[in-house]
Design a protein around this motif. Sequence first.
Motif, mmCIF file in Angstrom:
data_model
loop_
_atom_site.group_PDB
_atom_site.id
_atom_site.type_symbol
_atom_site.label_atom_id
_atom_site.label_comp_id
_atom_site.label_asym_id
_atom_site.label_seq_id
_atom_site.Cartn_x
_atom_site.Cartn_y
_atom_site.Cartn_z
ATOM 1 N N ALA A 72 0.848 -1.194 0.000
ATOM 2 C CA ALA A 72 0.000 0.000 0.000
ATOM 3 C C ALA A 72 0.884 1.245 0.000
ATOM 4 N N ARG A 73 0.262 2.356 -0.263
ATOM 5 C CA ARG A 73 0.959 3.633 -0.322
ATOM 6 C C ARG A 73 1.342 4.091 1.092
ATOM 7 N N ALA A 74 2.572 4.574 1.249
ATOM 8 C CA ALA A 74 3.044 5.140 2.510
ATOM 9 C C ALA A 74 3.138 6.648 2.344
ATOM 10 N N GLN A 75 2.659 7.391 3.340
ATOM 11 C CA GLN A 75 2.675 8.844 3.253
ATOM 12 C C GLN A 75 3.259 9.452 4.515
ATOM 13 N N ASN A 76 3.606 10.727 4.417
ATOM 14 C CA ASN A 76 4.183 11.486 5.534
ATOM 15 C C ASN A 76 5.363 10.744 6.154
ATOM 16 N N ILE A 77 6.318 10.391 5.325
ATOM 17 C CA ILE A 77 7.478 9.613 5.754
ATOM 18 C C ILE A 77 8.512 10.569 6.344
ATOM 19 N N HIS A 78 8.937 10.283 7.560
ATOM 20 C CA HIS A 78 9.948 11.091 8.241
ATOM 21 C C HIS A 78 11.095 10.168 8.650
ATOM 22 N N VAL A 79 12.303 10.490 8.220
ATOM 23 C CA VAL A 79 13.487 9.690 8.531
ATOM 24 C C VAL A 79 14.436 10.537 9.365
ATOM 25 N N ALA A 80 14.872 9.970 10.494
ATOM 26 C CA ALA A 80 15.856 10.630 11.356
ATOM 27 C C ALA A 80 17.070 9.725 11.471
ATOM 28 N N LEU A 81 18.256 10.274 11.210
ATOM 29 C CA LEU A 81 19.496 9.517 11.324
ATOM 30 C C LEU A 81 20.128 9.823 12.679
ATOM 31 N N VAL A 82 20.201 8.814 13.509
ATOM 32 C CA VAL A 82 20.716 8.944 14.875
ATOM 33 C C VAL A 82 22.136 8.398 14.891
ATOM 34 N N PRO A 83 23.090 8.999 15.440
ATOM 35 C CA PRO A 83 23.227 10.249 16.193
ATOM 36 C C PRO A 83 23.688 11.421 15.332
ATOM 37 N N LEU A 84 23.458 11.380 14.041
ATOM 38 C CA LEU A 84 23.986 12.416 13.149
ATOM 39 C C LEU A 84 23.155 13.693 13.138
ATOM 40 N N ILE A 86 20.403 14.321 11.503
ATOM 41 C CA ILE A 86 19.953 14.610 10.142
ATOM 42 C C ILE A 86 18.522 14.097 10.020
ATOM 43 N N ASP A 87 17.624 14.973 9.624
ATOM 44 C CA ASP A 87 16.227 14.615 9.393
ATOM 45 C C ASP A 87 15.856 14.975 7.966
ATOM 46 N N PHE A 88 15.008 14.147 7.357
ATOM 47 C CA PHE A 88 14.426 14.501 6.065
ATOM 48 C C PHE A 88 13.071 13.843 5.945
ATOM 49 N N GLU A 89 12.256 14.394 5.055
ATOM 50 C CA GLU A 89 10.892 13.903 4.868
ATOM 51 C C GLU A 89 10.638 13.607 3.407
ATOM 52 N N ILE A 90 9.758 12.636 3.203
ATOM 53 C CA ILE A 90 9.302 12.258 1.869
ATOM 54 C C ILE A 90 7.780 12.297 1.917
ATOM 55 N N ALA A 91 7.148 12.934 0.944
ATOM 56 C CA ALA A 91 5.693 13.093 0.966
ATOM 57 C C ALA A 91 4.978 11.750 0.904
ATOM 58 N N SER A 92 5.324 10.911 -0.076
ATOM 59 C CA SER A 92 4.678 9.605 -0.185
ATOM 60 C C SER A 92 5.491 8.696 -1.096
ATOM 61 N N LEU A 93 5.305 7.394 -0.897
ATOM 62 C CA LEU A 93 5.925 6.380 -1.751
ATOM 63 C C LEU A 93 4.876 5.327 -2.078
ATOM 64 N N TYR A 116 5.958 6.684 9.480
ATOM 65 C CA TYR A 116 5.128 6.894 8.295
ATOM 66 C C TYR A 116 3.712 6.444 8.620
ATOM 67 N N GLU A 117 2.801 6.720 7.711
ATOM 68 C CA GLU A 117 1.412 6.301 7.905
ATOM 69 C C GLU A 117 0.822 5.795 6.594
ATOM 70 N N ASN A 118 -0.249 5.020 6.730
ATOM 71 C CA ASN A 118 -0.920 4.500 5.538
ATOM 72 C C ASN A 118 -2.040 5.454 5.128
ATOM 73 N N ASP A 119 -2.834 5.054 4.141
ATOM 74 C CA ASP A 119 -3.907 5.906 3.622
ATOM 75 C C ASP A 119 -4.984 6.188 4.663
ATOM 76 N N GLU A 120 -5.151 5.274 5.610
ATOM 77 C CA GLU A 120 -6.189 5.434 6.631
ATOM 78 C C GLU A 120 -5.711 6.271 7.813
ATOM 79 N N GLY A 121 -4.442 6.666 7.833
ATOM 80 C CA GLY A 121 -3.907 7.485 8.908
ATOM 81 C C GLY A 121 -3.253 6.699 10.036
ATOM 82 N N ARG A 122 -3.163 5.386 9.914
ATOM 83 C CA ARG A 122 -2.517 4.573 10.946
ATOM 84 C C ARG A 122 -1.008 4.779 10.860
#
Length: 150
Positions: A72-84, A86-93, A116-122
Amino acid sequence: MEKNQKIVLVTGALITLGLLFIDVFFALIALVLMLVLLMIFHIMGDSGSYPLVTVDLSEDAREIIVTNTGTARAQNIHVALVPLDIDFEIASLDPDEESGFGLASMLVEAKAVITYENDEGRQFMRSYPLTALEAGRDLLEPMFPIFGRR
């Protein structure tokens, strides 16, 4: 449960009842097959619309590769690199789609925490170890979620 699945289960139940009049052992065999079909339908429903976002390090250790290996489609993807820090976001995949994030220098070792979350907001949260010398993926992890393991 879909209409086709209900038809298969009702037909199997009728066959099981019909075999009960012929022989009890044949009916028990048909009942076991029906239980197997119920389990298959449950697993199919559990993995039918599940986004599974993974994070890997490229071969030259200069890029973070984010891939949606789910169904399924993943949306609001947020990636954090620990301990660097560095944060970045991807709208959807979409399923089987990947995106990359370039780094200024080679990455030796870090941990990627992804939400991240699915289409239903989970919402889902996972973490992946990233190392330049070893593979970060767990080879024993199932390809899709079985019995609630995510």
